[in-house]
Design an enzyme around this catalytic site. Structure first.
Site, mmCIF file in Angstrom:
data_model
loop_
_atom_site.group_PDB
_atom_site.id
_atom_site.type_symbol
_atom_site.label_atom_id
_atom_site.label_comp_id
_atom_site.label_asym_id
_atom_site.label_seq_id
_atom_site.Cartn_x
_atom_site.Cartn_y
_atom_site.Cartn_z
ATOM 1 N N SER A 1 0.849 -1.184 0.000
ATOM 2 C CA SER A 1 0.000 0.000 0.000
ATOM 3 C C SER A 1 0.882 1.230 0.000
ATOM 4 C CB SER A 1 -0.883 0.002 1.257
ATOM 5 O OG SER A 1 -1.528 1.251 1.433
ATOM 6 N N TYR B 1 -1.214 -0.875 10.602
ATOM 7 C CA TYR B 1 -1.372 -1.047 9.151
ATOM 8 C C TYR B 1 -0.177 -0.450 8.410
ATOM 9 C CZ TYR B 1 -3.503 -1.035 4.525
ATOM 10 O OH TYR B 1 -3.770 -1.249 3.190
ATOM 11 N N LYS C 1 2.592 -2.854 6.438
ATOM 12 C CA LYS C 1 2.814 -2.689 5.005
ATOM 13 C C LYS C 1 4.259 -2.290 4.710
ATOM 14 C CE LYS C 1 -1.215 -3.730 3.284
ATOM 15 N NZ LYS C 1 -1.381 -5.033 2.592
#
Length: 254
Positions: free
Chosen positions: A145, A159, A163
């Site tokens: 991402s 998160y 990532k």
């Protein structure tokens, strides 16, 4: 060099294939001749993906953070002579969480996101490489991402961290596995409305937030799940035979 986007004879496994990017990736490979295994924890939706892909695709229920389940699946495939040559680690997301102050985040919340976005990619890659090494050929494509390169629009610490960790794993594995002709690359999508979670994010932005997001994109529009699938096809194709350890941002331009 054969037709680089003809994947006839290739065996591809896609995680997180129940919807969004994973479904688009599974369909893209199936349409180009590959045998596809679509994996997810959402059984009904992943079966819908397999039905959309056609007879060259089978659905499998799999929790990628369960090391025993991952090993059992690959043991079964290898025993049946169905070893995977192309692995797409697409499963991820925020597992229903929202951004909150660091001091309020529980360990369980942190671990849940790290498990699905980083640990799962590690376990799947680990299970896949024995057959790839034996065949001296393999393609591993991780879906990270923009949050792994910058900050996360979600505001979720785990998160962004997971990532970024997955990008580090990509680079490390590329060097470790290169001698066996196994490439490891990463696609870093920008914000795309591809599943219920991103739809909630989009709605929460409001009209002004949506306008500002699009204004920051060079192409002045959002992408679609197929844009991510096309980048994956490139990394899996003959055109990328000498490309490894790379992170391709597919975000409309920043």
């Amino acid at each position: 060099m054969q037709n680089s986007f003809d994947f006839t004879g290739r065996r591809v496994l896609v995680t997180g294939a129940a919807q969004g990017f994973g479904r688009a990736i599974a369909q893209a490979f199936s349409a180009r001749g590959a045998s596809v295994i679509a994996c997810d924890i959402q059984q009904q939706l992943v079966e819908e993906t397999a039905a959309l892909c056609g007879e060259n695709c089978q659905a499998r229920l799999l929790d990628i953070s369960d090391a025993a389940a991952v090993k059992a699946l690959f043991d079964e495939l290898n025993t049946k002579g169905q070893s995977i040559d192309t692995l797409v680690n697409n499963a991820g997301g925020v597992v229903g969480q929202q951004g909150q102050p660091l001091e309020n985040v529980t360990f369980e919340q942190w671990q849940a996101i790290v498990n699905v976005n980083l640990t799962g990619a590690f376990l799947m890659s680990q299970a896949a490489v024995s057959a790839m090494k034996h065949n001296k050929f393999g393609r591993i494509i991780n879906i990270s991402s923009r949050a792994g390169l910058e900050i996360s629009l979600t505001g979720i610490q785990a998160y962004a961290s997971a990532k970024a960790g997955q990008i580090g794993l990509t680079r490390q594995l590329a060097h470790e596995l290169g001698p066996w002709n196994i490439t490891v690359n990463n696609v870093a999508p920008g914000f795309i409305r591809s599943n219920p979670s991103t739809e909630k994010q989009w709605e929460a932005m409001g009209e002004e937030g949506q306008r500002q997001l699009i204004e920051r994109i060079a192409l002045k529009r959002l992408g679609v799940a197929e844009d991510i699938a096309h980048a994956v096809l490139y990394f899996a194709s003959d055109w990328a035979n000498w490309v490894t350890g790379q992170i391709l941002s597919v975000d409309g331009g920043k």
